[in-house]
Design a protein around this motif. Structure first.
Motif, PDB file in Angstrom:
ATOM      1  N   ILE A  95      25.685  12.605  10.985  1.00 30.37           N
ATOM      2  CA  ILE A  95      24.334  12.725  11.536  1.00 30.37           C
ATOM      3  C   ILE A  95      23.574  13.737  10.693  1.00 30.37           C
ATOM      4  O   ILE A  95      24.146  14.737  10.243  1.00 30.37           O
ATOM      5  N   GLY A  96      22.311  13.435  10.428  1.00 29.39           N
ATOM      6  CA  GLY A  96      21.557  14.319   9.553  1.00 29.39           C
ATOM      7  C   GLY A  96      20.084  14.391   9.900  1.00 29.39           C
ATOM      8  O   GLY A  96      19.535  13.512  10.575  1.00 29.39           O
ATOM      9  N   LEU A  97      19.438  15.442   9.458  1.00 24.91           N
ATOM     10  CA  LEU A  97      18.000  15.653   9.626  1.00 24.91           C
ATOM     11  C   LEU A  97      17.383  15.847   8.253  1.00 24.91           C
ATOM     12  O   LEU A  97      17.973  16.503   7.381  1.00 24.91           O
ATOM     13  N   ALA A  98      16.185  15.285   8.058  1.00 25.59           N
ATOM     14  CA  ALA A  98      15.460  15.458   6.804  1.00 25.59           C
ATOM     15  C   ALA A  98      14.020  15.830   7.135  1.00 25.59           C
ATOM     16  O   ALA A  98      13.372  15.172   7.961  1.00 25.59           O
ATOM     17  N   ALA A  99      13.525  16.905   6.523  1.00 24.76           N
ATOM     18  CA  ALA A  99      12.160  17.383   6.762  1.00 24.76           C
ATOM     19  C   ALA A  99      11.390  17.392   5.447  1.00 24.76           C
ATOM     20  O   ALA A  99      11.970  17.610   4.378  1.00 24.76           O
ATOM     21  N   GLU A 100      10.074  17.156   5.562  1.00 26.61           N
ATOM     22  CA  GLU A 100       9.231  17.120   4.365  1.00 26.61           C
ATOM     23  C   GLU A 100       7.844  17.603   4.721  1.00 26.61           C
ATOM     24  O   GLU A 100       7.298  17.271   5.776  1.00 26.61           O
ATOM     25  N   LEU A 101       7.256  18.401   3.850  1.00 32.53           N
ATOM     26  CA  LEU A 101       5.909  18.912   4.057  1.00 32.53           C
ATOM     27  C   LEU A 101       5.166  18.877   2.732  1.00 32.53           C
ATOM     28  O   LEU A 101       5.633  19.440   1.734  1.00 32.53           O
ATOM     29  N   LEU A 102       4.006  18.218   2.745  1.00 31.40           N
ATOM     30  CA  LEU A 102       3.187  18.161   1.545  1.00 31.40           C
ATOM     31  C   LEU A 102       2.506  19.510   1.332  1.00 31.40           C
ATOM     32  O   LEU A 102       1.815  20.019   2.206  1.00 31.40           O
ATOM     33  N   LEU A 103       2.716  20.089   0.155  1.00 32.13           N
ATOM     34  CA  LEU A 103       2.115  21.378  -0.164  1.00 32.13           C
ATOM     35  C   LEU A 103       0.824  21.227  -0.957  1.00 32.13           C
ATOM     36  O   LEU A 103      -0.151  21.930  -0.708  1.00 32.13           O
ATOM     37  N   TYR A 104       0.810  20.291  -1.902  1.00 36.41           N
ATOM     38  CA  TYR A 104      -0.364  20.177  -2.762  1.00 36.41           C
ATOM     39  C   TYR A 104      -0.387  18.798  -3.411  1.00 36.41           C
ATOM     40  O   TYR A 104       0.642  18.333  -3.919  1.00 36.41           O
ATOM     41  N   ASP A 105      -1.543  18.149  -3.358  1.00 32.20           N
ATOM     42  CA  ASP A 105      -1.672  16.834  -3.997  1.00 32.20           C
ATOM     43  C   ASP A 105      -3.048  16.674  -4.652  1.00 32.20           C
ATOM     44  O   ASP A 105      -3.577  15.568  -4.730  1.00 32.20           O
ATOM     45  N   PHE A 106      -3.613  17.802  -5.089  1.00 34.60           N
ATOM     46  CA  PHE A 106      -4.918  17.795  -5.761  1.00 34.60           C
ATOM     47  C   PHE A 106      -6.033  17.265  -4.852  1.00 34.60           C
ATOM     48  O   PHE A 106      -6.991  16.668  -5.329  1.00 34.60           O
ATOM     49  N   GLY A 107      -5.892  17.488  -3.558  1.00 31.22           N
ATOM     50  CA  GLY A 107      -6.939  17.129  -2.605  1.00 31.22           C
ATOM     51  C   GLY A 107      -6.969  15.669  -2.178  1.00 31.22           C
ATOM     52  O   GLY A 107      -7.865  15.259  -1.435  1.00 31.22           O
ATOM     53  N   ILE A 158     -13.312   6.947  -4.595  1.00 33.68           N
ATOM     54  CA  ILE A 158     -13.107   7.081  -6.043  1.00 33.68           C
ATOM     55  C   ILE A 158     -12.340   8.364  -6.343  1.00 33.68           C
ATOM     56  O   ILE A 158     -11.381   8.378  -7.136  1.00 33.68           O
ATOM     57  N   LEU A 159     -12.738   9.465  -5.708  1.00 33.90           N
ATOM     58  CA  LEU A 159     -12.037  10.731  -5.909  1.00 33.90           C
ATOM     59  C   LEU A 159     -10.587  10.646  -5.448  1.00 33.90           C
ATOM     60  O   LEU A 159      -9.687  11.197  -6.092  1.00 33.90           O
ATOM     61  N   ALA A 160     -10.361   9.929  -4.328  1.00 32.04           N
ATOM     62  CA  ALA A 160      -8.993   9.772  -3.837  1.00 32.04           C
ATOM     63  C   ALA A 160      -8.151   8.959  -4.816  1.00 32.04           C
ATOM     64  O   ALA A 160      -6.973   9.265  -5.054  1.00 32.04           O
ATOM     65  N   ALA A 161      -8.742   7.912  -5.404  1.00 35.98           N
ATOM     66  CA  ALA A 161      -8.005   7.092  -6.370  1.00 35.98           C
ATOM     67  C   ALA A 161      -7.669   7.898  -7.622  1.00 35.98           C
ATOM     68  O   ALA A 161      -6.569   7.759  -8.192  1.00 35.98           O
ATOM     69  N   GLU A 162      -8.583   8.742  -8.063  1.00 39.26           N
ATOM     70  CA  GLU A 162      -8.311   9.572  -9.236  1.00 39.26           C
ATOM     71  C   GLU A 162      -7.244  10.614  -8.936  1.00 39.26           C
ATOM     72  O   GLU A 162      -6.386  10.907  -9.781  1.00 39.26           O
ATOM     73  N   ALA A 163      -7.273  11.185  -7.727  1.00 34.90           N
ATOM     74  CA  ALA A 163      -6.243  12.157  -7.347  1.00 34.90           C
ATOM     75  C   ALA A 163      -4.879  11.504  -7.225  1.00 34.90           C
ATOM     76  O   ALA A 163      -3.850  12.166  -7.375  1.00 34.90           O
ATOM     77  N   GLY A 164      -4.846  10.195  -6.941  1.00 37.91           N
ATOM     78  CA  GLY A 164      -3.577   9.490  -6.834  1.00 37.91           C
ATOM     79  C   GLY A 164      -2.813   9.418  -8.151  1.00 37.91           C
ATOM     80  O   GLY A 164      -1.623   9.096  -8.161  1.00 37.91           O
ATOM     81  N   MET A 165      -3.480   9.684  -9.262  1.00 37.76           N
ATOM     82  CA  MET A 165      -2.807   9.683 -10.558  1.00 37.76           C
ATOM     83  C   MET A 165      -2.121  11.023 -10.865  1.00 37.76           C
ATOM     84  O   MET A 165      -1.428  11.143 -11.875  1.00 37.76           O
ATOM     85  N   LYS A 166      -2.332  12.014 -10.021  1.00 38.22           N
ATOM     86  CA  LYS A 166      -1.814  13.353 -10.287  1.00 38.22           C
ATOM     87  C   LYS A 166      -0.558  13.613  -9.459  1.00 38.22           C
ATOM     88  O   LYS A 166      -0.287  12.926  -8.469  1.00 38.22           O
TER      89      LYS A 166
END
Length: 473
Positions: free
Chosen positions: A103-115, A271-279
């Motif tokens: 049995i296991g637990l996995a946690a994840e938190l987004l710290l930074y994605d260029f907005g 558009i800004l979200a699509a550009e940030a998706g490349m980072k």
């Protein structure tokens, strides 16, 4: 990017069930306001668009959830069996088997994605604002259809009344013609003319009654019930002082204009979200697991915490295509804004012209009725003196009927044109008309869901209560 909301206690929101009720009071004679209020409360188009708005509100919650911690669990049970051989000989071997539970637990938190995630929230907020304006547009459609149905029933009722009076008057003319025929004052032709006119009047009355039945059916479809005793036409609602003033109001306030404006903003953010998706993205991750051997009761456990950095290198051109697609949709929305602006100005101009025509027609019809009534009275008096024929009397009576019909129609047209102009200006709403209806607060549901509450949280439980009170669960 903020959506201005009035903050209210959750308990009040749940108790109100999103709707702040104002009980409508029906007078003995139903007014156009009563009709529009009834349509507002019973039309499925408004309820359909409210549901679409709640779905758009949830998109904001979904976007917000990307910035919150993610916690998942997993469990498995594995049975393994094998045989091992000693090198150099195939005879000596050893078999083994075992059953392990993990049995296991996995946690994840987004710290930074260029907005990117925050921009995505902004996109969904603009979509919510656009969807609210779509709800206002639906409200205008419902109220305009109800008002038009109300006035159309009024028109057809008046036509039936005029036709019934026409039948009565021609019946009297027929009796008079027969009496005069008996004493030799007129010929059989005069009697036949009156009989023919009476038959035509009865046919016209039947047609008017059929049109009234059709108007009643449209009323039932628009309002949700058959019309009751309707009041008079009342005063024509105030609109604008000039066509330019009406257009200025429409370009500022019409829901379709506001809707497209929010759509343009949403596509620009996309558009800004699509550009940030490349980072790349930076995530905080954590894992903990426990494994137990069910055969010998032995177990092991362990965990880890780390920072994960990753991003795309090459995805077959998909990310670039998404960015170009977002730009194309931005251009489409801007072009749509241009089209909507001109369509709204056109609709206001047409509605203004229709109102002016209806007013001029009503004034002319009033003068026509006065003249036709005097002419009919004079011809009828002259006929009693033998100076006019029966045909002259019937023609004068027909002219009076036509004038009265034109006046009744022009008066209805003036009211309908005024409501069309209010709709074109964006003013045909329950709030602006001060209709006594349950007021729907579009911000209430948004305030409950905008922070993406978990189902078992206090706010999530309040949301469930609100949905149950609305009958959605």
């Amino acid at each position: 990017m903020r959506i201005a909301m009035k903050r209210k206690p959750l308990a009040r929101l749940v108790a109100a069930a999103i709707l702040a009720f104002a009980v409508p009071v029906m007078s003995q004679a139903e007014t156009v306001a009563d009709t529009m209020a009834a349509a507002y409360q019973h039309n499925g188009l408004i309820e359909q668009n409210r549901a679409l708005l709640r779905a758009a509100d949830e998109d904001v919650a979904i976007a917000v959830s990307a910035l919150k911690p993610i916690l998942n669990w997993s469990a498995d049970m594995t049975y393994s069996r094998g045989r091992s051989f000693t090198p150099g000989t195939m005879a000596a071997s050893r078999s083994s088997s075992g059953t392990d539970a993990t049995i296991g637990l996995a946690a994840e938190l987004l710290l930074y994605d260029f907005g990117r995630s925050k921009i995505g929230i902004g996109v969904q907020k603009e979509t919510v604002l656009a969807t609210r304006q779509a709800l206002v547009s639906a409200e205008q459609q419902v109220l305009l259809r109800a008002a038009t149905a109300f006035f159309e029933v009024q028109r057809r009722n008046e036509f039936v009344r005029l036709r019934q009076n026409n039948v009565r008057v021609i019946s009297e003319q027929l009796r008079a013609a027969r009496d005069r025929f008996e004493v030799g004052e007129v010929t059989r032709t005069d009697v036949s003319l009156a009989e023919a006119r009476l038959a035509g009047a009865r046919a016209a009355l039947a047609a008017a009654q059929g049109q009234l039945a059709q108007a009643n059916e449209e009323f039932r479809a628009a309002v949700g019930r058959k019309p009751g005793q309707l009041s008079g036409l009342g005063r024509v609602p105030a609109t604008a002082k000039s066509v330019d003033a009406a257009k200025a109001v429409a370009l500022r306030n019409h829901p379709e204009m506001l809707k497209v404006q929010h759509e343009v903003t949403a596509t620009e953010l996309a558009i800004l979200a699509a550009e940030a998706g490349m980072k790349p993205q930076v995530k905080l991750t954590g894992r903990y697991g426990l494994t137990q051997n069910l055969d010998d009761r032995g177990f092991s456990n362990g965990g880890s915490v780390g920072v994960e950095i990753g991003g795309p290198i090459y995805q077959g051109g998909r990310l670039s295509a998404l960015a170009r697609q977002a730009m194309a949709r931005r251009d489409q929305a801007r072009a749509g804004l241009h089209v909507v602006r001109h369509n709204i100005a056109l609709a206001v101009g047409n509605a203004w012209a229709g109102l002016q025509v209806a007013r001029a027609s009503r004034d002319a019809s009033e003068r026509q009725v006065r003249a036709a009534r005097e002419a009919f009275r004079g011809v009828r008096e002259e006929a009693t003196l033998g100076a006019r024929t029966t045909l002259d009397v019937l023609d004068a009576e027909q002219e009076l009927l036509d004038a009265q019909t034109n006046l009744a129609s022009a008066m209805v047209d003036e009211h309908v044109a005024a409501y069309n102009l209010l709709s074109a200006m964006g003013y045909l709403t329950a709030e602006r008309l001060n209709l006594r209806v349950p007021r729907y607060d579009p911000a209430a549901y948004y305030n409950l869901v905008k922070d993406a509450p978990a189902k078992r949280s206090r706010q999530g439980q309040q949301l469930d209560k609100a949905l149950r009170s609305l009958g959605k669960q």
